[in-house]
Design an enzyme around this catalytic site. Sequence first.
Site, PDB file in Angstrom:
ATOM      1  N   PRO A  40       0.968  -1.065   0.006  1.00  0.00           N
ATOM      2  CA  PRO A  40       0.108   0.124  -0.128  1.00  0.00           C
ATOM      3  C   PRO A  40       1.022   1.288  -0.058  1.00  0.00           C
ATOM      4  CG  PRO A  40      -0.245  -1.180   2.166  1.00  0.00           C
ATOM      5  CD  PRO A  40       0.690  -2.011   1.141  1.00  0.00           C
TER       6      PRO A  40
ATOM      7  N   ALA B 254       1.391   4.649   3.289  1.00  0.00           N
ATOM      8  CA  ALA B 254       0.587   3.864   4.552  1.00  0.00           C
ATOM      9  C   ALA B 254       1.533   3.391   5.452  1.00  0.00           C
ATOM     10  CB  ALA B 254      -0.175   2.463   4.069  1.00  0.00           C
ATOM     11  N   GLY B 255       2.787   3.948   5.554  1.00  0.00           N
ATOM     12  CA  GLY B 255       3.713   3.504   6.577  1.00  0.00           C
ATOM     13  C   GLY B 255       4.285   2.094   6.477  1.00  0.00           C
ATOM     14  N   LEU B 256       4.310   1.470   5.343  1.00  0.00           N
ATOM     15  CA  LEU B 256       5.016   0.047   5.140  1.00  0.00           C
ATOM     16  C   LEU B 256       6.035   0.307   4.219  1.00  0.00           C
ATOM     17  CD1 LEU B 256       1.881  -2.345   5.006  1.00  0.00           C
ATOM     18  CD2 LEU B 256       3.215  -1.485   7.152  1.00  0.00           C
ATOM     19  N   GLY B 257       6.480   1.265   3.960  1.00  0.00           N
ATOM     20  CA  GLY B 257       7.848   1.483   3.170  1.00  0.00           C
ATOM     21  C   GLY B 257       7.693   1.202   1.774  1.00  0.00           C
ATOM     22  N   SER B 258       6.626   1.539   1.343  1.00  0.00           N
ATOM     23  CA  SER B 258       6.382   1.166  -0.281  1.00  0.00           C
ATOM     24  C   SER B 258       7.282   1.942  -1.402  1.00  0.00           C
ATOM     25  CB  SER B 258       5.131   1.951  -0.709  1.00  0.00           C
ATOM     26  OG  SER B 258       5.003   2.015  -1.950  1.00  0.00           O
TER      27      SER B 258
ATOM     28  N   ALA C 238      10.517   2.929  -0.287  1.00  0.00           N
ATOM     29  CA  ALA C 238      11.923   2.238  -0.411  1.00  0.00           C
ATOM     30  C   ALA C 238      12.037   0.968  -1.021  1.00  0.00           C
ATOM     31  CB  ALA C 238      12.326   2.249   1.311  1.00  0.00           C
ATOM     32  N   ALA C 239      11.090   0.326  -0.752  1.00  0.00           N
ATOM     33  CA  ALA C 239      10.936  -1.159  -1.382  1.00  0.00           C
ATOM     34  C   ALA C 239      10.879  -1.038  -2.833  1.00  0.00           C
ATOM     35  CB  ALA C 239       9.580  -1.760  -0.920  1.00  0.00           C
TER      36      ALA C 239
ATOM     37  N   ASP D 266      13.683   3.401   6.672  1.00  0.00           N
ATOM     38  CA  ASP D 266      13.161   2.477   5.762  1.00  0.00           C
ATOM     39  C   ASP D 266      14.091   1.718   4.646  1.00  0.00           C
ATOM     40  OD1 ASP D 266      10.816   3.583   6.782  1.00  0.00           O
ATOM     41  OD2 ASP D 266       9.861   4.172   5.106  1.00  0.00           O
TER      42      ASP D 266
HETATM   43  O1  PMV Z   1       5.641   6.327   6.988  1.00  0.00           O
HETATM   44  P1  PMV Z   1       7.146   6.050   6.766  1.00  0.00           P
HETATM   45  O2  PMV Z   1       7.148   4.474   6.520  1.00  0.00           O
HETATM   46  O3  PMV Z   1       7.705   6.554   5.853  1.00  0.00           O
HETATM   47  O4  PMV Z   1       7.913   5.836   8.067  1.00  0.00           O
HETATM   48  C1  PMV Z   1       8.357   7.237   8.357  1.00  0.00           C
HETATM   49  C2  PMV Z   1       8.946   7.001   9.720  1.00  0.00           C
HETATM   50  C3  PMV Z   1       9.276   8.482  10.529  1.00  0.00           C
HETATM   51  O5  PMV Z   1      10.050   8.275  11.641  1.00  0.00           O
HETATM   52  C4  PMV Z   1       8.200   9.168  10.767  1.00  0.00           C
HETATM   53  C5  PMV Z   1      10.075   9.452   9.455  1.00  0.00           C
HETATM   54  C6  PMV Z   1      11.687   8.843   9.041  1.00  0.00           C
HETATM   55  O6  PMV Z   1      12.167   9.301   8.443  1.00  0.00           O
HETATM   56  O7  PMV Z   1      12.127   8.049  10.014  1.00  0.00           O
END
Ligand code: PMV
Length: 308
Positions: A95, A98-102, A104-105, A146
């Site tokens: 996704p 959404a916070g799962l690193g799309s 960077a992956a 990430d």
């Molecule tokens: O939401 P993501 O997967 O991009 O994670 C961000 C993590 C943070 O700590 C909020 C930002 C960062 O650069 O570490």
Amino acid sequence: MTSASAPGKAILCGEHAVVYGRPALAVPIEDVRARATVEPHEADELHLHAPAMEFDGPLQAAAQDQPLRRAIELTLTEIEVETPSLRIEVQSNLPIAAGLGSGAAVSVALIRALSEHFEVPLPPQRQSELAFEVEKLHHGTPSGIDNTVIAYGQPVAFIRGAPPDLLKLGAPFHLLLADSGQSAPTALAVAGVRERRQQDYETYQALFDQVADISVKARAALEQGDTATLGPLLNRNQDCLQQIGVSTPELEALVAAAREAGARGAKLTGAGMGGFMLALVDETAVQEVEQALLRAGATRVLHTRVTP
Ligand code: PMV
């Protein structure tokens, strides 16, 4: 034809605080992946087909700061290949935002596929460094967590600017990852924290210090395979994230539902303001917690087993 992939990731604890030098813990999520395929192309151009990112055309047609274009160009420069006649396809079941690193992956999958195609495979550290350059396009001041966890494909204790500290898990554990259904650009959440920190420096320093303490203890629990200790630490981290101002009513509802249904701990993961939350669950509780998350409004739930 050369194909390569890279996993997603979940931050177990320390998001946001990690931007300000505190330690964070992240694990790869092998069940969701980005994949890149590279093959020769008849036309004299580099053609990029990336349906999930709604791009299909010559690479030159993409904006110069488009992340896929940047990842491809950085890799070709790194391996000293002139822009060749290639067709590159990017697929991802991760996704987006959404916070799962799309992001960077996708970068790491592209870096791997291209470098392997030209038989100049790059070590994880270099993959991570190149993906970090691309991460800067997603938001200006990424911590680098990430790209690190995704390029190394191993659980990591991460401190900004320090070499990655790869973790040996004491035991496998189960996570449920639930989508709040709200899209959450990292840049916005990170900028909001920066602004609030400027207005209330002492409070934010104290919150980040609490998170650092949690990360240190959670690391020990992970290495001992001690989920009974890890769960409450995740809950404490969620309290901090709530005070940092990056939780939402939707995420709070999912966190509460997971805990009530028997999760050992639950918190948002990634930048927050939407996106995913995670729940640490015993194998026997997976189904019950999953059902509770869906009833509480999760638009999808992923189950993953994180292995040593
Ligand atoms: O939401 P993501 O997967 O991009 O994670 C961000 C993590 C943070 O700590 C909020 C930002 C960062 O650069 O570490």
